[in-house]
Design a protein around this motif. Sequence first.
Motif, PDB file in Angstrom:
ATOM      1  N   PHE A 101      35.888  34.347  42.750  1.00 38.12           N
ATOM      2  CA  PHE A 101      37.247  34.675  42.296  1.00 38.12           C
ATOM      3  C   PHE A 101      37.274  36.037  41.609  1.00 38.12           C
ATOM      4  CE2 PHE A 101      40.364  34.526  38.781  1.00 38.12           C
ATOM      5  CZ  PHE A 101      41.541  34.341  39.499  1.00 38.12           C
ATOM      6  N   VAL A 102      36.341  36.281  40.713  1.00 37.45           N
ATOM      7  CA  VAL A 102      36.307  37.548  39.982  1.00 37.45           C
ATOM      8  C   VAL A 102      36.117  38.722  40.941  1.00 37.45           C
ATOM      9  CG1 VAL A 102      34.992  38.919  38.317  1.00 37.45           C
ATOM     10  CG2 VAL A 102      35.539  36.527  37.814  1.00 37.45           C
ATOM     11  N   ARG A 103      35.209  38.579  41.898  1.00 35.94           N
ATOM     12  CA  ARG A 103      34.988  39.662  42.876  1.00 35.94           C
ATOM     13  C   ARG A 103      36.261  39.948  43.671  1.00 35.94           C
ATOM     14  NH1 ARG A 103      30.037  36.959  43.731  1.00 35.94           N
ATOM     15  NH2 ARG A 103      30.916  35.933  45.575  1.00 35.94           N
ATOM     16  N   THR A 104      36.971  38.897  44.043  1.00 39.80           N
ATOM     17  CA  THR A 104      38.190  39.065  44.836  1.00 39.80           C
ATOM     18  C   THR A 104      39.254  39.805  44.042  1.00 39.80           C
ATOM     19  OG1 THR A 104      37.689  37.047  46.086  1.00 39.80           O
ATOM     20  CG2 THR A 104      39.963  37.836  46.139  1.00 39.80           C
ATOM     21  N   LEU A 105      39.390  39.493  42.765  1.00 39.62           N
ATOM     22  CA  LEU A 105      40.343  40.223  41.924  1.00 39.62           C
ATOM     23  C   LEU A 105      39.943  41.680  41.770  1.00 39.62           C
ATOM     24  CD1 LEU A 105      41.664  37.490  41.253  1.00 39.62           C
ATOM     25  CD2 LEU A 105      41.809  38.259  38.885  1.00 39.62           C
ATOM     26  N   GLU A 106      38.673  41.926  41.613  1.00 43.75           N
ATOM     27  CA  GLU A 106      38.207  43.301  41.455  1.00 43.75           C
ATOM     28  C   GLU A 106      38.496  44.122  42.707  1.00 43.75           C
ATOM     29  OE1 GLU A 106      34.148  42.648  40.414  1.00 43.75           O
ATOM     30  OE2 GLU A 106      34.573  42.515  38.253  1.00 43.75           O
ATOM     31  N   ALA A 122      41.013  43.667  44.689  1.00 44.07           N
ATOM     32  CA  ALA A 122      42.465  43.848  44.807  1.00 44.07           C
ATOM     33  C   ALA A 122      43.032  44.771  43.743  1.00 44.07           C
ATOM     34  CB  ALA A 122      43.160  42.489  44.732  1.00 44.07           C
ATOM     35  N   GLY A 123      42.235  45.125  42.754  1.00 44.87           N
ATOM     36  CA  GLY A 123      42.721  45.974  41.660  1.00 44.87           C
ATOM     37  C   GLY A 123      43.100  45.149  40.451  1.00 44.87           C
ATOM     38  N   PRO A 124      42.160  44.852  39.579  1.00 41.59           N
ATOM     39  CA  PRO A 124      42.410  43.918  38.473  1.00 41.59           C
ATOM     40  C   PRO A 124      43.494  44.369  37.499  1.00 41.59           C
ATOM     41  CG  PRO A 124      40.315  45.074  38.186  1.00 41.59           C
ATOM     42  CD  PRO A 124      40.793  45.389  39.560  1.00 41.59           C
ATOM     43  N   GLU A 125      43.768  45.680  37.432  1.00 42.20           N
ATOM     44  CA  GLU A 125      44.778  46.172  36.498  1.00 42.20           C
ATOM     45  C   GLU A 125      46.177  45.683  36.863  1.00 42.20           C
ATOM     46  OE1 GLU A 125      44.571  48.834  39.955  1.00 42.20           O
ATOM     47  OE2 GLU A 125      43.039  48.043  38.593  1.00 42.20           O
ATOM     48  N   ARG A 126      46.372  45.261  38.095  1.00 37.27           N
ATOM     49  CA  ARG A 126      47.692  44.757  38.518  1.00 37.27           C
ATOM     50  C   ARG A 126      48.026  43.409  37.898  1.00 37.27           C
ATOM     51  NH1 ARG A 126      46.427  46.093  44.554  1.00 37.27           N
ATOM     52  NH2 ARG A 126      47.581  48.029  44.917  1.00 37.27           N
ATOM     53  N   PHE A 127      46.985  42.638  37.561  1.00 35.06           N
ATOM     54  CA  PHE A 127      47.194  41.239  37.198  1.00 35.06           C
ATOM     55  C   PHE A 127      47.398  41.098  35.692  1.00 35.06           C
ATOM     56  CE2 PHE A 127      44.856  41.451  41.135  1.00 35.06           C
ATOM     57  CZ  PHE A 127      45.591  40.599  41.954  1.00 35.06           C
ATOM     58  N   PRO A 183      44.310  35.074  53.078  1.00 31.97           N
ATOM     59  CA  PRO A 183      44.482  36.288  53.889  1.00 31.97           C
ATOM     60  C   PRO A 183      45.660  37.168  53.478  1.00 31.97           C
ATOM     61  CG  PRO A 183      45.118  34.322  55.136  1.00 31.97           C
ATOM     62  CD  PRO A 183      44.443  33.842  53.890  1.00 31.97           C
ATOM     63  N   ARG A 184      46.593  36.652  52.690  1.00 30.91           N
ATOM     64  CA  ARG A 184      47.735  37.450  52.279  1.00 30.91           C
ATOM     65  C   ARG A 184      47.658  37.845  50.802  1.00 30.91           C
ATOM     66  NH1 ARG A 184      51.140  38.310  56.169  1.00 30.91           N
ATOM     67  NH2 ARG A 184      52.433  39.450  54.687  1.00 30.91           N
ATOM     68  N   PHE A 185      46.547  37.545  50.165  1.00 32.78           N
ATOM     69  CA  PHE A 185      46.454  37.774  48.727  1.00 32.78           C
ATOM     70  C   PHE A 185      46.609  39.235  48.352  1.00 32.78           C
ATOM     71  CE2 PHE A 185      43.503  38.801  45.135  1.00 32.78           C
ATOM     72  CZ  PHE A 185      44.354  38.365  44.130  1.00 32.78           C
ATOM     73  N   ALA A 186      45.817  40.107  48.938  1.00 29.38           N
ATOM     74  CA  ALA A 186      45.847  41.516  48.544  1.00 29.38           C
ATOM     75  C   ALA A 186      47.218  42.129  48.808  1.00 29.38           C
ATOM     76  CB  ALA A 186      44.760  42.295  49.279  1.00 29.38           C
ATOM     77  N   ARG A 187      47.818  41.774  49.949  1.00 27.63           N
ATOM     78  CA  ARG A 187      49.136  42.323  50.283  1.00 27.63           C
ATOM     79  C   ARG A 187      50.201  41.794  49.331  1.00 27.63           C
ATOM     80  NH1 ARG A 187      51.548  43.340  56.252  1.00 27.63           N
ATOM     81  NH2 ARG A 187      53.522  44.283  55.606  1.00 27.63           N
ATOM     82  N   ASN A 188      50.174  40.489  49.067  1.00 24.37           N
ATOM     83  CA  ASN A 188      51.144  39.925  48.124  1.00 24.37           C
ATOM     84  C   ASN A 188      51.033  40.599  46.756  1.00 24.37           C
ATOM     85  OD1 ASN A 188      52.542  38.077  49.740  1.00 24.37           O
ATOM     86  ND2 ASN A 188      51.056  36.446  49.367  1.00 24.37           N
TER      87      ASN A 188
END
Length: 256
Positions: A84-89, A91-96, A47-52
């Motif tokens: 996992f891939v959908r969740t990163l997409e 959140a904005g994959p360019e950040r990672f 639940p805190r992934f996108a914010r972190n």
Amino acid sequence: MQNRTEVMARGIDVSHHQGRIDWPKVQSSGISFAFMKATEGSTFKDPRFARNAAEAAAVGIAIGAYHFMRAKSPEEAAREADHFVRTLEEAGPERFTLPPVLDVETNDGGLKPAQLSLLCRIWLERVQAALGKTPLLYTYLHFARTALDDTLADFPLWFAYYNDSCPPDCRGWTRWSFWQHSDKGTVPGISGPVDLNVYEGTVADLTGYKLKEEDANKIIQLLQASWSMIQDYPEARDEIHRLADELRLASGQPVA
């Protein structure tokens, strides 16, 4: 495997268990990278992934995401990779900028080492194909020795080993890329204990940016020139020491 040194980049890994994090304070403490939990199994999202991810990236911390594996079959491993891939997409994959990570430390299905290693490979290769980055595999010594086989060493290792001594070679791995050396760390901006990690190279190696040694030393000289003005302020002196060491690390020099 290799030992850690003072010039290696320092980082943490976090999940919702750390609660709300003051990322500017974390960054100011000298932390240069952070892995954060994104997913677990085929449906759970931290639940805190996108914010972190957003807040850490905003203050210049290099970030990466990890997935906690629960799969018991090849089909489940594939679904977990896609989740996992959908969740990163989202959140904005360019950040990672750090590699994606498969966290494997449980064997819910009671699988044999060859079977569980195959599930790991399915996830790793599927995520690599989707994101175009070679993932890390995170595990710890006893689990690797008892639950995995020797077929995964072509993927880089993030090793959990809570000891000051040099980690032993394990299951085909003769070096680590990241080493989680403590689960009881204290970092400003985080309430309670947090996992501490080092990267095998310097901050410059990790981020691709390197401050010129000449420029770093000029800044250090300017900091030292103010030394006589702050003799009565211990906190300021400590801060100058810290900043000087950060400059040395950023330019590939050993700390004083």
